[in-house]
Write an enzyme that holds these catalytic residues in place. Structure first.
Site, mmCIF file in Angstrom:
data_model
loop_
_atom_site.group_PDB
_atom_site.id
_atom_site.type_symbol
_atom_site.label_atom_id
_atom_site.label_comp_id
_atom_site.label_asym_id
_atom_site.label_seq_id
_atom_site.Cartn_x
_atom_site.Cartn_y
_atom_site.Cartn_z
ATOM 1 N N ASN A 150 41.717 36.605 46.451
ATOM 2 C CA ASN A 150 40.896 35.669 47.221
ATOM 3 C C ASN A 150 39.570 35.372 46.536
ATOM 4 O OD1 ASN A 150 39.840 34.392 49.879
ATOM 5 N ND2 ASN A 150 38.439 36.099 49.540
ATOM 6 N N ASP B 273 43.316 51.527 42.753
ATOM 7 C CA ASP B 273 43.486 50.744 43.974
ATOM 8 C C ASP B 273 44.939 50.309 44.178
ATOM 9 O OD1 ASP B 273 40.857 51.031 44.570
ATOM 10 O OD2 ASP B 273 40.281 48.946 44.214
#
EC number: 2.7.1.23
Length: 288
Positions: free
Chosen positions: A191, A78
């Site tokens: 987050n 990623d």
């Protein structure tokens, strides 16, 4: 059952550009295998020059690569894909992520799946996700983020004080370790680790999440993407702005960081079989 519809496909695919995970010269054999598989399908492969230098081959600069090819291929994880999306963003090229480790939130195609996926690609059996990006500015620096923009304290010995405005109107003051402004795609990154909500990646929204806030009344906030958010650094020690965990900018007292939705979206190529909620189940081990 909800059926996802996406009518955007690549017309007449002829070429693709490959970017390899940095500092990984062991990827040479994998690159050669990927190249062979695509060339068998009459898709020309070009290699980005930094990746080429790493494995002692010839390549072309990323900007030239983006101009020449129909889509890009990120080989790694990623983090590699994040970098590829941001660096190629202005060229509006779809990105395919080939994952070399465990299942990623962004990279979902393994080397074992690649031969069958290439057949599907040639037969227009795939989908292109359009993911919201955010753009920010601090001083004279402008940048785009795929996952998040983090405003963080410089020193671990003290809190940071930040004043926040939405569309020019004050709405909050944050005292703590910092603030995260996340895209829906980035909602499962930093987050999530500080208690922010998971938001479906094709949603258009900002997530503003305080990091270790001094006040227990401070909570994550999800807002429509058509707002512009401005953060002003009140702390006399200044702050740092971290973009997708990769680029860092220093901000001094009374300077502002402005964040808004980008004018274009990132394009991600996925298998039609990919289901976001199955990825969540596997990555987060829901139900185990």
């Amino acid at each position: 059952m909800r059926i996802e519809k996406n009518f955007e496909l690549l017309p007449n695919i002829k070429s693709a550009g490959i970017i390899l995970r940095p500092s990984s010269p062991e990827l040479k054999e994998i690159y050669l295998k990927i190249k062979e598989l695509f060339q068998k399908a009459d898709i020309e492969i070009l290699l980005e020059d930094n990746s080429a230098n790493m494995i002692s081959l010839k390549g072309i600069p990323l900007n030239d690569l983006c101009r020449k090819v129909d889509f890009l291929i990120s080989v790694g994880g990623d983090g590699t894909l994040l970098s590829v999306v941001r660096k190629s963003f202005k060229y509006d090229k779809p990105v395919l992520g080939i994952n070399l480790g465990t299942l990623g939130f962004l990279t979902d195609i393994s080397m074992e799946q690649l031969p069958s996926f290439i057949k599907d690609l040639k037969n227009n059996i795939y989908k292109i996700d359009n993911r919201m990006m955010v753009e920010g500015s601090v001083n004279l620096n402008k940048f785009v983020a795929f996952n998040d923009i983090v405003i963080s304290r410089k020193s671990i010995s003290s809190m940071i004080k930040i004043s926040a405005k939405i569309d020019g109107k004050h709405f909050n003051s944050y005292d703590g370790d910092g603030v995260i402004v996340s895209t829906p795609t980035g909602s499962t990154a930093y987050n999530l680790s500080v208690g922010g909500p998971i938001v479906y990646p094709l949603t258009e929204a900002f997530i503003v999440t305080p990091v270790a806030p001094h006040s227990l009344t401070q909570r994550p906030l999800v807002m429509p993407a058509d707002f512009e958010i401005e953060f002003k650094i009140i702390d006399n020690q200044g702050a740092v702005v971290i973009v997708d965990g990769q680029d860092i900018y220093e901000v001094e007292q009374n300077q502002s960081i402005k964040i808004k939705i980008a004018s274009k979206k990132a394009k991600m190529i996925h298998r039609v079989q990919r289901n976001y909620f199955e990825v969540l189940n596997e990555k987060l081990r829901w139900g185990n």
